[in-house]
Design a protein around this motif. Sequence first.
Motif, PDB file in Angstrom:
ATOM      1  N   GLU A  64       0.832  -1.207   0.000  1.00  0.00           N
ATOM      2  CA  GLU A  64       0.000   0.000   0.000  1.00  0.00           C
ATOM      3  C   GLU A  64       0.865   1.255   0.000  1.00  0.00           C
ATOM      4  O   GLU A  64       0.588   2.226  -0.720  1.00  0.00           O
ATOM      5  CB  GLU A  64      -0.930  -0.004   1.213  1.00  0.00           C
ATOM      6  CG  GLU A  64      -1.965  -1.109   1.206  1.00  0.00           C
ATOM      7  CD  GLU A  64      -2.830  -1.125   2.455  1.00  0.00           C
ATOM      8  OE1 GLU A  64      -3.817  -1.886   2.493  1.00  0.00           O
ATOM      9  OE2 GLU A  64      -2.534  -0.352   3.408  1.00  0.00           O
ATOM     10  N   VAL A  65       1.923   1.231   0.800  1.00  0.00           N
ATOM     11  CA  VAL A  65       2.826   2.381   0.870  1.00  0.00           C
ATOM     12  C   VAL A  65       3.512   2.603  -0.478  1.00  0.00           C
ATOM     13  O   VAL A  65       3.589   3.724  -0.985  1.00  0.00           O
ATOM     14  CB  VAL A  65       3.867   2.176   1.978  1.00  0.00           C
ATOM     15  CG1 VAL A  65       4.910   3.296   1.963  1.00  0.00           C
ATOM     16  CG2 VAL A  65       3.185   2.108   3.350  1.00  0.00           C
ATOM     17  N   LEU A  66       4.013   1.533  -1.069  1.00  0.00           N
ATOM     18  CA  LEU A  66       4.709   1.649  -2.349  1.00  0.00           C
ATOM     19  C   LEU A  66       3.767   2.094  -3.461  1.00  0.00           C
ATOM     20  O   LEU A  66       4.188   2.782  -4.400  1.00  0.00           O
ATOM     21  CB  LEU A  66       5.374   0.319  -2.690  1.00  0.00           C
ATOM     22  CG  LEU A  66       6.467  -0.125  -1.711  1.00  0.00           C
ATOM     23  CD1 LEU A  66       6.999  -1.505  -2.102  1.00  0.00           C
ATOM     24  CD2 LEU A  66       7.598   0.886  -1.649  1.00  0.00           C
ATOM     25  N   ASP A  67       2.509   1.712  -3.358  1.00  0.00           N
ATOM     26  CA  ASP A  67       1.494   2.218  -4.292  1.00  0.00           C
ATOM     27  C   ASP A  67       1.418   3.740  -4.199  1.00  0.00           C
ATOM     28  O   ASP A  67       1.465   4.453  -5.196  1.00  0.00           O
ATOM     29  CB  ASP A  67       0.148   1.577  -3.967  1.00  0.00           C
ATOM     30  CG  ASP A  67      -0.972   2.009  -4.899  1.00  0.00           C
ATOM     31  OD1 ASP A  67      -0.706   2.724  -5.891  1.00  0.00           O
ATOM     32  OD2 ASP A  67      -2.136   1.639  -4.635  1.00  0.00           O
ATOM     33  N   ASP A  68       1.336   4.246  -2.972  1.00  0.00           N
ATOM     34  CA  ASP A  68       1.243   5.688  -2.783  1.00  0.00           C
ATOM     35  C   ASP A  68       2.513   6.402  -3.231  1.00  0.00           C
ATOM     36  O   ASP A  68       2.457   7.534  -3.733  1.00  0.00           O
ATOM     37  CB  ASP A  68       0.956   5.999  -1.313  1.00  0.00           C
ATOM     38  CG  ASP A  68       0.674   7.468  -1.075  1.00  0.00           C
ATOM     39  OD1 ASP A  68      -0.086   8.058  -1.865  1.00  0.00           O
ATOM     40  OD2 ASP A  68       1.223   8.033  -0.115  1.00  0.00           O
ATOM     41  N   LEU A  69       3.666   5.759  -3.085  1.00  0.00           N
ATOM     42  CA  LEU A  69       4.926   6.379  -3.489  1.00  0.00           C
ATOM     43  C   LEU A  69       5.158   6.310  -4.998  1.00  0.00           C
ATOM     44  O   LEU A  69       6.149   6.854  -5.496  1.00  0.00           O
ATOM     45  CB  LEU A  69       6.100   5.720  -2.757  1.00  0.00           C
ATOM     46  CG  LEU A  69       6.148   5.912  -1.233  1.00  0.00           C
ATOM     47  CD1 LEU A  69       7.375   5.216  -0.657  1.00  0.00           C
ATOM     48  CD2 LEU A  69       6.141   7.386  -0.858  1.00  0.00           C
ATOM     49  N   GLY A  70       4.278   5.655  -5.720  1.00  0.00           N
ATOM     50  CA  GLY A  70       4.352   5.668  -7.179  1.00  0.00           C
ATOM     51  C   GLY A  70       5.227   4.608  -7.799  1.00  0.00           C
ATOM     52  O   GLY A  70       5.629   4.747  -8.960  1.00  0.00           O
ATOM     53  N   VAL A  71       5.503   3.509  -7.066  1.00  0.00           N
ATOM     54  CA  VAL A  71       6.370   2.471  -7.620  1.00  0.00           C
ATOM     55  C   VAL A  71       5.691   1.110  -7.696  1.00  0.00           C
ATOM     56  O   VAL A  71       6.351   0.103  -7.962  1.00  0.00           O
ATOM     57  CB  VAL A  71       7.679   2.351  -6.804  1.00  0.00           C
ATOM     58  CG1 VAL A  71       8.485   3.638  -6.878  1.00  0.00           C
ATOM     59  CG2 VAL A  71       7.395   1.966  -5.355  1.00  0.00           C
TER      60      VAL A  71
END
Length: 493
Positions: A64-71
Amino acid sequence: MGVDATTEHGTGPDVEVLVVGAGPAGLALGVDLARRGVDALVVERGERLARGSRGKGIQPRTMEVLDDLGVLDAIRAAGGDYPVGLIWRDGRPAGERPMFDPAEDGEEGSPFTEPWMVPQWRTQEILHERLTGLGGRVAFGHEVTGLDQDEDGVSVRFSSGGGTGTVRARYVVAADGGRSAVRRALGIGMTGAGEDGSGVVDPDPILVGDVRIDGLDRDHWHLFPPRGDGEGFMAVCPLAGTEYFQVVAGFPAGTAVDASPDGVRGAVAARSHLTADAVTEVRWVSAFRPRAALADRFRAGRVFLAGDAAHVHSPAGGQGLNTSVQDAYNLGWKLAAVLGGTADASLLDTYEEERRPVAADMLGLSTRIHRGEARRGSLTRQLGLGYRGSSLAVETRAGLPDEALRAGDRAPDAAVDGARLFDVFRGTHWTLLTVGTAPEPRPLPGVRTARTGSCERYGGGVFLVRPDGYVGWAGTDARDLGAYAALVGLSAG
């Protein structure tokens, strides 16, 4: 400004934030700060990104975090699902074993239910590519030799290429690993999980390496139990998205482990039906004793600890990399708010308040899994972690049922009015979500608003969702938000 520029003590900063260490925590923080427009520099002692697979499991919350960070797309393309375990005995398959307890459909309101395998070196490459694409910088070959801080900033001294230099920053984040030079310079101790405080989870050393190997399929995580002749366990896991396997082999306490390519080949030949020649390439190899230790503090003045500099895990639970990335995710928006002048510097006090208890819990879980006292299940996915006890969690509703979503909880995904809430939350903003018939909220700067008549996961009320996806304030009327808005740097328009 170049990292080798020297500034005089007490003068203006070269950068707003200096991040020491280009591992998962340092790179994730660099990405988060860069997308928020913060002038940050990441420095790394090594001449390049680390090569080893190390932490290869990305848990659902970190996805979920990496989704938000754009990767997310790059992470998806680089990895794959974990395979089932295949137990070998006397050179023959002897049964399969799932490596993780299965998740229930829709568990915890996330589009991600199972861990995703990506070798750590590839995760770091992806974060580095994202960071530089946002205009961020990583300076390699710079080793911290000391630091000084005052009420205005921190001066960090480096050695590089035979020379020295100093960088002045308003804040410093130590993400430079379990042997953190910054943590040592600050004099912050580490408390271990063992009774003697050493942090040793297991006295038996472990050899780990990334190899090419013939004679094993890539559809299984191959498990070789200890044999009667004294040879210890071995696990050989295909590294998704690559042509390599990760070999992990345990040795008796006191063994001088041969952490060389020949040592890896010897371990494979001694513990399996394969010959040493089956290992056709050794890309990376390391030996270590599993440890669990927690920094006594996560902050000293203008310097913060994150990742392995703050907590060292046994790799058995797959929690180290994930806890590290989430440290960065918690700290990034707070640094940006303070540096941008919208929040008081006291907001930064909540980083240690929130993250140290979580790290302690995850260290305990990793240790129990290593010792066979717990399974890899719902707790390892980290979707249920939250900050209910934080000073940033303000719940104003009374009489809630036990299962109700509360301030401090992770804000779950849900479909509302034809849209996904995670699509609404994605980005650097806060989100004010109204569920039910509460009055229309007043506009708040930097806050996106959303409204729905009903949402089972949220029940009813008004929820102010933080930039890192946790419910900060919950109530029945957004007009009661005034004091909280001031606390976190939001003010009524």
